[in-house]
Design a protein around this motif. Structure first.
Motif, PDB file in Angstrom:
ATOM      1  N   PRO A  57       0.814  -1.217   0.000  1.00  0.00           N
ATOM      2  CA  PRO A  57       0.000   0.000   0.000  1.00  0.00           C
ATOM      3  C   PRO A  57       0.848   1.267   0.000  1.00  0.00           C
ATOM      4  N   TYR A  58       0.385   2.251  -0.766  1.00  0.00           N
ATOM      5  CA  TYR A  58       1.066   3.539  -0.801  1.00  0.00           C
ATOM      6  C   TYR A  58       0.252   4.643  -0.124  1.00  0.00           C
ATOM      7  N   TYR A  59      -0.971   4.299   0.318  1.00  0.00           N
ATOM      8  CA  TYR A  59      -1.822   5.316   0.936  1.00  0.00           C
ATOM      9  C   TYR A  59      -2.916   4.630   1.745  1.00  0.00           C
ATOM     10  N   SER A  60      -3.243   5.174   2.908  1.00  0.00           N
ATOM     11  CA  SER A  60      -4.337   4.674   3.740  1.00  0.00           C
ATOM     12  C   SER A  60      -5.403   5.757   3.850  1.00  0.00           C
ATOM     13  N   ALA A  61      -6.661   5.351   3.926  1.00  0.00           N
ATOM     14  CA  ALA A  61      -7.736   6.279   3.635  1.00  0.00           C
ATOM     15  C   ALA A  61      -8.823   6.381   4.694  1.00  0.00           C
ATOM     16  N   ALA A  62      -9.499   7.524   4.693  1.00  0.00           N
ATOM     17  CA  ALA A  62     -10.706   7.749   5.491  1.00  0.00           C
ATOM     18  C   ALA A  62     -11.825   8.176   4.552  1.00  0.00           C
ATOM     19  N   GLN A  63     -13.056   7.931   4.950  1.00  0.00           N
ATOM     20  CA  GLN A  63     -14.216   8.390   4.202  1.00  0.00           C
ATOM     21  C   GLN A  63     -14.683   9.734   4.767  1.00  0.00           C
ATOM     22  N   ALA A  64     -15.396  10.488   3.961  1.00  0.00           N
ATOM     23  CA  ALA A  64     -15.886  11.790   4.412  1.00  0.00           C
ATOM     24  C   ALA A  64     -17.280  12.050   3.852  1.00  0.00           C
ATOM     25  N   ILE A  65     -18.048  12.827   4.599  1.00  0.00           N
ATOM     26  CA  ILE A  65     -19.394  13.242   4.191  1.00  0.00           C
ATOM     27  C   ILE A  65     -19.325  14.680   3.689  1.00  0.00           C
ATOM     28  N   ILE A  66     -19.833  14.921   2.471  1.00  0.00           N
ATOM     29  CA  ILE A  66     -19.886  16.274   1.919  1.00  0.00           C
ATOM     30  C   ILE A  66     -21.338  16.682   1.770  1.00  0.00           C
ATOM     31  N   THR A  67     -21.662  17.897   2.201  1.00  0.00           N
ATOM     32  CA  THR A  67     -23.012  18.419   2.026  1.00  0.00           C
ATOM     33  C   THR A  67     -22.914  19.898   1.674  1.00  0.00           C
ATOM     34  N   LEU A  68     -24.039  20.600   1.682  1.00  0.00           N
ATOM     35  CA  LEU A  68     -24.073  22.029   1.408  1.00  0.00           C
ATOM     36  C   LEU A  68     -24.160  22.810   2.718  1.00  0.00           C
ATOM     37  N   GLU A  69     -23.630  24.019   2.694  1.00  0.00           N
ATOM     38  CA  GLU A  69     -23.666  24.872   3.885  1.00  0.00           C
ATOM     39  C   GLU A  69     -25.092  25.080   4.388  1.00  0.00           C
ATOM     40  N   THR A  70     -26.056  25.038   3.499  1.00  0.00           N
ATOM     41  CA  THR A  70     -27.452  25.268   3.855  1.00  0.00           C
ATOM     42  C   THR A  70     -28.185  24.004   4.298  1.00  0.00           C
ATOM     43  N   SER A  71     -27.507  22.881   4.262  1.00  0.00           N
ATOM     44  CA  SER A  71     -28.161  21.607   4.563  1.00  0.00           C
ATOM     45  C   SER A  71     -28.443  21.458   6.056  1.00  0.00           C
ATOM     46  N   PRO A  72     -29.590  20.902   6.415  1.00  0.00           N
ATOM     47  CA  PRO A  72     -29.872  20.623   7.827  1.00  0.00           C
ATOM     48  C   PRO A  72     -28.959  19.548   8.400  1.00  0.00           C
TER      49      PRO A  72
ATOM     50  N   GLU B 107     -15.104  22.706  -6.170  1.00  0.00           N
ATOM     51  CA  GLU B 107     -16.067  22.228  -7.162  1.00  0.00           C
ATOM     52  C   GLU B 107     -17.534  22.470  -6.812  1.00  0.00           C
ATOM     53  N   ILE B 108     -17.880  22.358  -5.555  1.00  0.00           N
ATOM     54  CA  ILE B 108     -19.288  22.471  -5.161  1.00  0.00           C
ATOM     55  C   ILE B 108     -19.505  23.824  -4.505  1.00  0.00           C
ATOM     56  N   ASP B 109     -20.313  24.648  -5.124  1.00  0.00           N
ATOM     57  CA  ASP B 109     -20.612  25.958  -4.545  1.00  0.00           C
ATOM     58  C   ASP B 109     -21.336  25.771  -3.211  1.00  0.00           C
ATOM     59  N   GLY B 110     -20.773  26.342  -2.157  1.00  0.00           N
ATOM     60  CA  GLY B 110     -21.371  26.196  -0.848  1.00  0.00           C
ATOM     61  C   GLY B 110     -21.181  24.826  -0.256  1.00  0.00           C
ATOM     62  N   GLY B 111     -20.195  24.070  -0.757  1.00  0.00           N
ATOM     63  CA  GLY B 111     -19.944  22.737  -0.231  1.00  0.00           C
ATOM     64  C   GLY B 111     -19.163  22.766   1.068  1.00  0.00           C
ATOM     65  N   THR B 112     -19.385  21.778   1.911  1.00  0.00           N
ATOM     66  CA  THR B 112     -18.672  21.684   3.180  1.00  0.00           C
ATOM     67  C   THR B 112     -18.530  20.219   3.585  1.00  0.00           C
ATOM     68  N   ILE B 113     -17.489  19.927   4.333  1.00  0.00           N
ATOM     69  CA  ILE B 113     -17.279  18.573   4.830  1.00  0.00           C
ATOM     70  C   ILE B 113     -17.900  18.456   6.216  1.00  0.00           C
ATOM     71  N   VAL B 114     -18.826  17.539   6.368  1.00  0.00           N
ATOM     72  CA  VAL B 114     -19.493  17.323   7.660  1.00  0.00           C
ATOM     73  C   VAL B 114     -18.542  16.664   8.641  1.00  0.00           C
ATOM     74  N   GLY B 115     -17.818  15.643   8.190  1.00  0.00           N
ATOM     75  CA  GLY B 115     -16.905  14.919   9.058  1.00  0.00           C
ATOM     76  C   GLY B 115     -16.290  13.760   8.326  1.00  0.00           C
ATOM     77  N   GLN B 116     -15.373  13.095   8.982  1.00  0.00           N
ATOM     78  CA  GLN B 116     -14.701  11.929   8.426  1.00  0.00           C
ATOM     79  C   GLN B 116     -14.950  10.725   9.327  1.00  0.00           C
ATOM     80  N   PHE B 117     -14.750   9.534   8.783  1.00  0.00           N
ATOM     81  CA  PHE B 117     -14.918   8.336   9.600  1.00  0.00           C
ATOM     82  C   PHE B 117     -14.115   7.185   9.030  1.00  0.00           C
ATOM     83  N   GLN B 118     -13.788   6.240   9.903  1.00  0.00           N
ATOM     84  CA  GLN B 118     -13.018   5.060   9.549  1.00  0.00           C
ATOM     85  C   GLN B 118     -13.929   3.839   9.504  1.00  0.00           C
ATOM     86  N   PRO B 119     -13.481   2.781   8.842  1.00  0.00           N
ATOM     87  CA  PRO B 119     -14.273   1.544   8.825  1.00  0.00           C
ATOM     88  C   PRO B 119     -14.486   1.019  10.245  1.00  0.00           C
TER      89      PRO B 119
END
Length: 292
Positions: free
Chosen positions: A140-155, A227-239
């Motif tokens: 392996p050359y890289y280890s990874a996390a997942q992330a949630i992307i939503t909009l700034e206006t999202s509940p 890329e996403i106007d008003g985009g934001t990362i909610v958080g990250q998580f591991q398996p």
């Protein structure tokens, strides 16, 4: 996962220490062992390698090739994390940049059984036992996390746990670990929407056809920033089970080149080169909370 770039990821985000470590690659439930063997780099001279074309190292990736993994959809320019890693591997194996040839290979095409029209492919492939039945992987050359992307206006912007996203309409690229993460960890009430590529998933979020999308963390940074106007990362998580997801270079099943490619990756890890490339092209989620 990929998206047409509007600008250079590295110019948008400051480089910082990244967890050696998203996962746009297709997935399976368990990680597979990379083929390393007992080969050392001294055994891996260009003239002795089982190459597709003598004297040339043929490397594949998808088209388009997106930031932050590549830059300007041009893998041959050496810019972007995976382009830089590919050339670093080539250098460890004794190839000059002029001796490297890039070819195009779609993600789903590459993971299928059969002889490959390349020496190795670099395209965020997650290492797994199920996939390793059809192809080889390097160390392996890289280890990874997942992330949630939503909009700034999202509940759902203020979500602090994966359970908070249970009632969200979620989307991800088909056949990816991101889609698996939705189904296996978030387990939303509504069936997730599946897209052929990340471009379409991101556009669906922009059009509010989904509440959020899931992608690997570096890609999420790029999407939210460029890329996403008003985009934001909610958080990250591991398996929640198994080892952390890892990316490996993909080769034909049983390739005689696999041990040498793994030796090159191992050498890059040992001498700190992989970390330097991560610091240059990727960024640590120091300000992104972890979702439990």
């Amino acid at each position: 996962m990929k998206l047409t770039p509007r600008g250079t990821f590295a110019a948008t985000l400051a480089a910082a220490t990244l967890v050696l470590a998203s996962a746009c690659a297709a997935s399976d439930d368990s990680d597979g062992d990379a083929a390393t063997g007992d080969v050392t780099l001294s055994d891996c001279k260009p003239a002795d390698l089982a190459l597709l074309k003598s004297g040339t190292l043929t490397i594949a990736t998808d088209d388009p090739a997106y930031d932050p993994w590549f830059s300007n959809s041009d893998p041959a320019n050496g810019k972007g994390f995976e382009s830089a890693v590919a050339y670093a591997v080539a250098d460890k194996l004794g190839f000059e940049k002029a001796d490297v040839t890039w070819v195009k290979a779609g993600f789903n095409q590459a993971i299928q059984p059969g002889k490959k029209p390349f020496d190795f492919d670099i395209n965020q492939f997650s290492i797994s036992k199920a996939r390793a039945k059809a192809v080889d992987f390097s160390s392996p050359y890289y280890s990874a996390a997942q992330a949630i992307i939503t909009l700034e206006t999202s509940p759902f912007k203020g979500s602090t746990t994966l359970a908070d996203l249970k009632d969200a309409k979620l989307g991800a690229q088909i056949a990816t670990t991101s889609l698996d993460a939705i189904n296996d960890q978030i387990k939303p009430t509504a069936k997730p929407l599946v897209y052929d590529d990340t471009s379409k998933a991101a556009q669906a979020l922009q059009n509010k056809q989904v509440d959020a999308i899931v992608a690997d963390l570096p890609t999420a940074y790029y999407l939210a920033a460029a890329e996403i106007d008003g985009g934001t990362i909610v958080g990250q998580f591991q398996p929640t089970s198994g080892e952390q997801e890892q990316f490996g270079l993909l080769l034909s099943k049983g390739s005689k080149l696999t041990p040498c490619v793994s030796a090159a990756v191992d050498a890059l890890a040992d001498d700190g080169s992989l970390q330097k490339l991560q610091d240059q092209w990727l960024t640590q989620a120091t300000d992104v909370p972890e979702l439990k």
